[in-house]
Design a protein around this motif. Sequence first.
Motif, PDB file in Angstrom:
ATOM      1  N   ASN A 621       0.822  -1.210   0.000  1.00 26.84           N
ATOM      2  CA  ASN A 621       0.000   0.000   0.000  1.00 26.84           C
ATOM      3  C   ASN A 621       0.856   1.260   0.000  1.00 26.84           C
ATOM      4  N   ASN A 622       2.133   1.127   0.368  1.00 26.84           N
ATOM      5  CA  ASN A 622       3.029   2.289   0.405  1.00 26.84           C
ATOM      6  C   ASN A 622       3.847   2.439  -0.866  1.00 26.84           C
ATOM      7  N   CYS A 623       3.534   1.648  -1.895  1.00 27.64           N
ATOM      8  CA  CYS A 623       4.289   1.748  -3.153  1.00 27.64           C
ATOM      9  C   CYS A 623       3.902   3.034  -3.904  1.00 27.64           C
ATOM     10  N   PRO A 624       4.818   3.629  -4.675  1.00 31.81           N
ATOM     11  CA  PRO A 624       4.502   4.833  -5.472  1.00 31.81           C
ATOM     12  C   PRO A 624       3.417   4.533  -6.520  1.00 31.81           C
ATOM     13  N   ARG A 625       2.775   5.619  -6.915  1.00 28.69           N
ATOM     14  CA  ARG A 625       1.725   5.465  -7.933  1.00 28.69           C
ATOM     15  C   ARG A 625       2.323   4.939  -9.228  1.00 28.69           C
ATOM     16  N   ASP A 626       1.528   4.127  -9.918  1.00 29.09           N
ATOM     17  CA  ASP A 626       1.985   3.538 -11.182  1.00 29.09           C
ATOM     18  C   ASP A 626       2.149   4.654 -12.210  1.00 29.09           C
ATOM     19  N   PRO A 627       3.396   4.898 -12.689  1.00 32.55           N
ATOM     20  CA  PRO A 627       3.589   6.008 -13.648  1.00 32.55           C
ATOM     21  C   PRO A 627       2.958   5.735 -15.008  1.00 32.55           C
ATOM     22  N   ARG A 628       2.610   4.516 -15.290  1.00 35.14           N
ATOM     23  CA  ARG A 628       2.036   4.213 -16.609  1.00 35.14           C
ATOM     24  C   ARG A 628       0.635   4.795 -16.774  1.00 35.14           C
ATOM     25  N   LEU A 629       0.025   5.182 -15.636  1.00 32.99           N
ATOM     26  CA  LEU A 629      -1.297   5.794 -15.744  1.00 32.99           C
ATOM     27  C   LEU A 629      -1.223   7.153 -16.430  1.00 32.99           C
ATOM     28  N   THR A 630      -0.097   7.840 -16.288  1.00 32.03           N
ATOM     29  CA  THR A 630       0.063   9.177 -16.901  1.00 32.03           C
ATOM     30  C   THR A 630       1.087   9.187 -18.022  1.00 32.03           C
ATOM     31  N   ASN A 631       1.949   8.186 -18.027  1.00 29.02           N
ATOM     32  CA  ASN A 631       2.987   8.150 -19.058  1.00 29.02           C
ATOM     33  C   ASN A 631       3.058   6.745 -19.607  1.00 29.02           C
ATOM     34  N   PRO A 632       2.410   6.493 -20.706  1.00 31.04           N
ATOM     35  CA  PRO A 632       2.409   5.138 -21.271  1.00 31.04           C
ATOM     36  C   PRO A 632       3.794   4.669 -21.681  1.00 31.04           C
ATOM     37  N   CYS A 642       8.820  -5.172  -2.134  1.00 33.35           N
ATOM     38  CA  CYS A 642       7.404  -5.428  -2.404  1.00 33.35           C
ATOM     39  C   CYS A 642       6.808  -4.462  -3.434  1.00 33.35           C
ATOM     40  N   CYS A 643       7.550  -3.511  -3.937  1.00 32.52           N
ATOM     41  CA  CYS A 643       7.011  -2.528  -4.885  1.00 32.52           C
ATOM     42  C   CYS A 643       7.667  -2.715  -6.249  1.00 32.52           C
ATOM     43  N   PRO A 644       6.888  -2.479  -7.349  1.00 34.24           N
ATOM     44  CA  PRO A 644       7.478  -2.585  -8.688  1.00 34.24           C
ATOM     45  C   PRO A 644       8.390  -1.391  -8.975  1.00 34.24           C
ATOM     46  N   VAL A 645       9.395  -1.655  -9.785  1.00 35.76           N
ATOM     47  CA  VAL A 645      10.356  -0.627 -10.206  1.00 35.76           C
ATOM     48  C   VAL A 645      10.106  -0.360 -11.693  1.00 35.76           C
ATOM     49  N   TYR A 646       9.928   0.935 -12.011  1.00 35.87           N
ATOM     50  CA  TYR A 646       9.604   1.324 -13.384  1.00 35.87           C
ATOM     51  C   TYR A 646      10.756   2.111 -13.991  1.00 35.87           C
ATOM     52  N   HIS A 647      10.799   2.076 -15.331  1.00 35.65           N
ATOM     53  CA  HIS A 647      11.748   2.907 -16.086  1.00 35.65           C
ATOM     54  C   HIS A 647      10.952   3.785 -17.040  1.00 35.65           C
ATOM     55  N   CYS A 648      11.168   5.105 -16.904  1.00 32.24           N
ATOM     56  CA  CYS A 648      10.463   6.057 -17.764  1.00 32.24           C
ATOM     57  C   CYS A 648      11.495   6.904 -18.522  1.00 32.24           C
ATOM     58  N   TYR A 675      10.020  23.369 -11.789  1.00 29.05           N
ATOM     59  CA  TYR A 675       9.581  22.050 -12.232  1.00 29.05           C
ATOM     60  C   TYR A 675      10.590  20.991 -11.784  1.00 29.05           C
ATOM     61  N   VAL A 676      10.081  19.743 -11.746  1.00 31.43           N
ATOM     62  CA  VAL A 676      10.928  18.582 -11.477  1.00 31.43           C
ATOM     63  C   VAL A 676      10.491  17.474 -12.412  1.00 31.43           C
ATOM     64  N   CYS A 677      11.470  16.684 -12.849  1.00 32.71           N
ATOM     65  CA  CYS A 677      11.175  15.563 -13.736  1.00 32.71           C
ATOM     66  C   CYS A 677      10.783  14.380 -12.879  1.00 32.71           C
ATOM     67  N   GLY A 678       9.495  13.971 -12.940  1.00 29.28           N
ATOM     68  CA  GLY A 678       9.005  12.857 -12.133  1.00 29.28           C
ATOM     69  C   GLY A 678       9.542  11.521 -12.619  1.00 29.28           C
ATOM     70  N   TYR A 679       9.409  10.481 -11.724  1.00 30.64           N
ATOM     71  CA  TYR A 679       9.947   9.167 -12.091  1.00 30.64           C
ATOM     72  C   TYR A 679       9.154   8.557 -13.234  1.00 30.64           C
ATOM     73  N   ASP A 680       7.916   9.123 -13.501  1.00 35.88           N
ATOM     74  CA  ASP A 680       7.118   8.613 -14.616  1.00 35.88           C
ATOM     75  C   ASP A 680       7.371   9.390 -15.899  1.00 35.88           C
ATOM     76  N   GLY A 681       8.374  10.310 -15.914  1.00 29.89           N
ATOM     77  CA  GLY A 681       8.712  11.043 -17.128  1.00 29.89           C
ATOM     78  C   GLY A 681       7.839  12.245 -17.401  1.00 29.89           C
ATOM     79  N   THR A 682       7.096  12.707 -16.429  1.00 24.63           N
ATOM     80  CA  THR A 682       6.236  13.866 -16.625  1.00 24.63           C
ATOM     81  C   THR A 682       6.810  15.062 -15.878  1.00 24.63           C
ATOM     82  N   ASN A 683       6.525  16.259 -16.421  1.00 24.13           N
ATOM     83  CA  ASN A 683       6.968  17.497 -15.783  1.00 24.13           C
ATOM     84  C   ASN A 683       5.998  17.817 -14.642  1.00 24.13           C
TER      85      ASN A 683
END
Length: 736
Positions: A621-632, A642-648, A675-683
Amino acid sequence: MIGRGWPVALLVVAALLGAADAVSYRAVGRSRARCLSEHTCKAVCKYGNAYLKEECRRCHPELCPEPRTPAESQPQPPPPSPNSAAPGCLDQNGVLREPQATWVDNQDYPCIIYTCPKEGGDYEIDDLTINCLPEPSDELGTCTPSRNLGQCCFNYTCHSSNPTSQSSCVDSNGILREPDEVWNDDDLNTCVTFVCANGVVKEISNLTILCRPLPGPGCIPYRAPKECCYSYNCSITVNQTLCRDTEGNYRRDGDTWYDDVTYPCIKYVCRGGTTEIEYDLTSTCEEEKPNCVAYRAEGACCHNYTCYCEFQGGRREHGEEFFDSDAHPCRLLRCDNGVISSVASLDDCQPLNCSETIRPVGECCKRCALCLHDGTEYQEGESLYDDQTRPCRRLRCEGGQVVFEEDESRYCEPSPDPSCTPWHMEGLCCPKWDCEEQPCMIDGVKHDHGTTWPEDPQKPCRHLICNNSQVLTFSEEPPCPEAPSGYNCVRRDVPYKCCPEWDCVTIECQYGTDPVQVYSEGQRWVDDQTHPCKHFTCTKAGVLKTKDLTERCEKLEPPDCPTERELGQCCKRCIPRPHQCVDSNGGRHDVSETYFDDPDTECVLVRCVTNGTETVYDRRNNCPRDPRLTNPRCSQVATADCCPVYHCPACEYQGRQYRTGERWWDSEERQCTRYVCGYDGTNTTVFTRLPCRPVRPGCVASYRGYECCHYKYTCMFDPEDNLIPMPQTGRSFDFN
């Protein structure tokens, strides 16, 4: 005023000891008009200083011998003059002491307390040894003296030299004490120490004589654990309302106390200067019982009673077992705290079929009366003969009388021939007959009268005799023994012997390992006496399994269930076990137990309940939000904690690429939005300073440094206050 240099621990001891009825007197100058007591000199000669020893040698020369060392023979300092001009007192060593100073003869074991009066001059002496108990007498055995640091008087530990002849004691609380046993009146605050000396309770230490009385009505008594005497706090307010207990101690308002610390029965409370009873337990106590010994445990108010029983004019102690009669014991009785109860009955007597009975001493049941005949006793119904040498008349014991039963001579054989002469053999009723000698003919063989021969010469088991043409049995061998059991035997007949001989071979079987059991042929046994499953027999061919009960046992479901079986049973059965939960690895967990559903990842902590599991904590429940929801363009590459690791991919702003986590301004000249570059690749906007205050049209805004918003704007007006629009030449900066 307390003298300097005296340790606080000794001050407390001196205060307690000095407040008792100690001997106090004033040393008048050094005139030696008064001597120390003999009791004091005993301690001084053993532990005191040189000057006091000199004083005791003058008064009690037999207690203090002359010094043997040169140092002790040196002259002592002269006694102080009573008219000394110096303020204070000169002590026994010639040291000047301040007025109201106090000192002792020995810092480790103070027995004499010296006090310099307020006006100075001659010091006063408090002799504490007068309150010490004398050395125990020889009847207490070998006694060893000892005393604690800061203590004047000795304590004694005594051991009897003849313990086998010692008697036990009963203390004041009714407790039985062993010979030489030592005990205290109160283990928390010990004042008196007792010893059992050959059946007599004696005091070997009593500290109560060292306790000082209550100094005054304004003082409150108190004492610490392990201390006998009370100390007093005399610093209470004068107007405070006090109560006084039965021992004369003053109590403050609200204080509670008991009538007895060891056996508290009545609890008192001080209220407004009046002593009130909060509760009284004496009304709940039983009345004193007759034939009982009272005792009570420490901390209890009421007595318990151990009662004895009175039986047939005698006394039976509690728990004692005895018979109802010494002459004819029929019941075993027990004394249970004053009540006699039956334990066992011995009167299981059989019915008698006789007219006369007797009851022997020491037995409960009656017997039939005995018969006496020719000095011999006979039991009821027992047969006897009137003449043992010729037992023909048979008699019988009946009701204590010998009566005629039968004449057995009527069964005797008549004379075989009128010419025969009878003769009697001792112990036989019927006569023997001597007849004319006539031979016997057997199978054409003549046998003279009186000769004997075997019936079968090859097997002489029976011998015959010729008695006047009659063939009679002369002797007969006893029956031949059977073949020995447990052996493999073959019968072998031996010529001219009655009984055969047996040729046997021993057959033995071994079973088990530790230890090895040996069985003979024909013996049977089981694998386990408590749970017999397999039955075996020893045969000529070896160990033969005759029965296997395990083949009849039902299969256990589940196979790993806990099992049990009764004594004598072979097959096991499952013990129903409570509900259990199973994790992903197959591990079992009891109800209320917490565990990880997957022990390998340890992501979800659950608790086993009766109807399943409940989640206690889920780390996912403490894992970061799935970046694929905003950055396909993002993709999952691994799993960690216990949390998935993503590459954006990197972020892009105004044609420039930024790495994940990198920050930038929307404009380096006018830093308004960060601005900051998020881990999901969004500004992602970190913060913004917009919006700014509006600028009046036609006016020019002024900025300082890299600030986002203007701090002022400039306008131009004509003489009639009409706004003159100013040209927008660009951003105006002010770095001052």
